[in-house]
Structures are given as structure tokens and as C-alpha cells.
Design an enzyme around this catalytic site. Structure first.
Site, PDB file in Angstrom:
ATOM      1  N   THR A   1      -5.019 -25.764   4.359  1.00 26.39           N
ATOM      2  CA  THR A   1      -4.880 -24.372   4.803  1.00 26.39           C
ATOM      3  C   THR A   1      -5.007 -23.377   3.647  1.00 26.39           C
ATOM      4  O   THR A   1      -5.166 -22.185   3.881  1.00 26.39           O
ATOM      5  CB  THR A   1      -3.497 -24.158   5.440  1.00 26.39           C
TER       6      THR A   1
ATOM      7  N   ASP B   1     -10.875 -25.476 -12.597  1.00 29.49           N
ATOM      8  CA  ASP B   1      -9.447 -25.576 -12.294  1.00 29.49           C
ATOM      9  C   ASP B   1      -8.647 -25.289 -13.571  1.00 29.49           C
ATOM     10  O   ASP B   1      -8.643 -26.087 -14.512  1.00 29.49           O
ATOM     11  CB  ASP B   1      -9.117 -26.975 -11.757  1.00 29.49           C
TER      12      ASP B   1
HETATM   13  N1  URA Z   1      -7.324 -22.042  -9.133  1.00 30.93           N
HETATM   14  C1  URA Z   1      -8.066 -22.472 -10.178  1.00 30.93           C
HETATM   15  O1  URA Z   1      -7.554 -23.127 -11.086  1.00 30.93           O
HETATM   16  N2  URA Z   1      -9.376 -22.143 -10.221  1.00 30.93           N
HETATM   17  C2  URA Z   1      -9.973 -21.417  -9.261  1.00 30.93           C
HETATM   18  O2  URA Z   1     -11.170 -21.151  -9.357  1.00 30.93           O
HETATM   19  C3  URA Z   1      -9.180 -20.995  -8.175  1.00 30.93           C
HETATM   20  C4  URA Z   1      -7.861 -21.310  -8.137  1.00 30.93           C
END
Ligand code: URA
Length: 208
Positions: free
Chosen positions: A107, A199
Site C-alpha cells: 500500500t 534506496d
Molecule cells: N526512499 C528511498 O530511499 N528512495 C526513493 O527513491 C524513495 C523512497
């Protein structure tokens, strides 16, 4: 609507490019994030109130400016801690709160698993830190949680924001100013910012 400040200082933009490069390894990623955070701390504290204190220089007494306002940082775990380090370089005695939130992968909603913040947070400016304002769900939930315990003055600092996240955050918290180094193009179907930097948590902690 709360103000969104894109801090476009050349040093920040140059270091942000380093963060984005896929070949940047954990050590350099950490260092760059810390340095950008320090520079953003300078901007987010720009309007902190000052008072005057009587001091003695080697030559004579003077009324010199000292910070009058109290602040604290609130890190959204875990990637927020990468911003915290740089901010604490500049404000080493500021108390720190932590909010643990994870994104439900289906979600994309925020689920809280940890919450501990300074007891006197309502007397302080609370600077909430999270590198990525993507969907905005985590930041919206974190700020709501702080408001629920009477935090009155809140600012949000991120490194990268998506237009979708900025819009949702502003709608949810029109009173909370946002500071970011850049607003990117869009989110992908998995809630990642494009072009982004990947990330942030994994790159910061070397977990992938
Ligand atoms: N969280 C992350 O670490 N990178 C993203 O691009 C979006 C959320």
C-alpha cells in the site's frame, strides 16, 4: 501553503550529484550525505532567534549574540540518521528523537514501530529529517504524530523530493516548511524517486 525551499547552493548541488551516481560506494555516500546535511542545517536554522549575552573579549566587554531558541532533531528511521550526523556536527548539543516507520510494500502506507522524542518537544523547534520525500506518507505520519503530542513548531528537511510527495505533504501540513536540495521529476510505480538516487537507507548502510 507552507513554503518549500530548494537550497540550490552550488556546493550542495555538486555533492548531490555524487550521491546520485550509482558507482558511489557506502563510505563516500555517507560522507556526502553528512556534508549536505550540514549545509542544509545552516539554511533551516537561518531564522533562529538570537539574544545578547555580556561577554569579555581579550580587549573589552561586549553584548554578543547567542542563540535564544531551542530546537531538537527528529530522525525518521533509518535513513534519517544519515542526515542527523551532519546536522549534529553543527548543533552538537541538540536533543534527538527517533520515529520508526516502514513503508508497507503493497500500500506504501506508513506503519509505526518506534517512537521516542524529547519530553519538552512542545518548547522546541522540531526539525524532522528524512532524506527522501517520495510519496510523503512517512513524513506526513511523522509530523502528525509530533502534532498529536503538542509539537508546535516543525520543519522538514530532506535531500530529494518528488513533486507528488511535496503536494501531499503540503496538503496534509500546510504549516510546516520544507527544505530540500532538489525536487526531482516523478515517482515510479514502486514509490521511488526518478531520477533520484536509489534506496537511501540501503546506500547509506550498505545493506544491498
Ligand atoms: N526512499 C528511498 O530511499 N528512495 C526513493 O527513491 C524513495 C523512497
Amino acid at each position: 501553503m507552507a513554503q518549500v525551499t530548494v537550497v540550490d547552493h552550488p556546493l550542495i548541488q555538486h555533492k548531490l550529484t555524487g550521491l546520485r551516481r550509482k558507482e558511489t560506494q557506502t563510505g563516500d555516500f555517507r560522507r556526502l550525505l553528512r556534508e549536505i546535511a550540514l549545509l542544509l542545517a545552516y539554511e533551516v536554522t537561518r531564522d533562529m532567534p538570537l539574544t545578547r549575552e555580556r561577554i569579555e573579549t581579550p580587549l573589552m566587554p561586549m553584548d554578543a549574540p547567542v542563540l535564544a531558541g531551542k530546537l531538537c532533531f527528529v530522525s525518521i528511521l533509518r535513513a534519517g540518521n544519515g542526515i542527523l550526523d551532519g546536522m549534529l556536527d553543527l548543533l552538537p548539543s541538540a536533543p534527538v528523537g527517533h520515529i520508526g516507520l516502514y513503508r508497507d510494500p503493497q500500500t506504501l502506507a506508513s506503519v509505526e514501530y518506534y517512537f521516542k522524542v524529547p519530553h519538552d518537544i512542545s518548547d522546541r523547534l522540531a526539525i524532522v529529517v528524512d532524506p527522501m520525500l517520495a510519496t510523503g506518507n512517512s513524513a506526513i505520519a511523522a509530523v502528525q504524530r509530533l502534532k498529536d503530542i503538542s509539537a508546535k513548531s516543525i520543519k522538514l528537511v530532506c535531500i530529494l523530493a518528488a513533486p507528488e510527495g511535496v503536494k501531499s505533504f503540503q496538503e496534509a501540513h500546510p504549516d510546516v516548511a520544507v527544505f530540500t536540495a532538489a525536487i526531482d521529476r516523478q515517482l515510479n510505480d514502486h514509490g521511488y524517486i526518478l531520477p533520484g538516487l536509489g534506496d537511501a537507507g540501503d546506500r547509506l548502510f550498505g545493506t544491498k
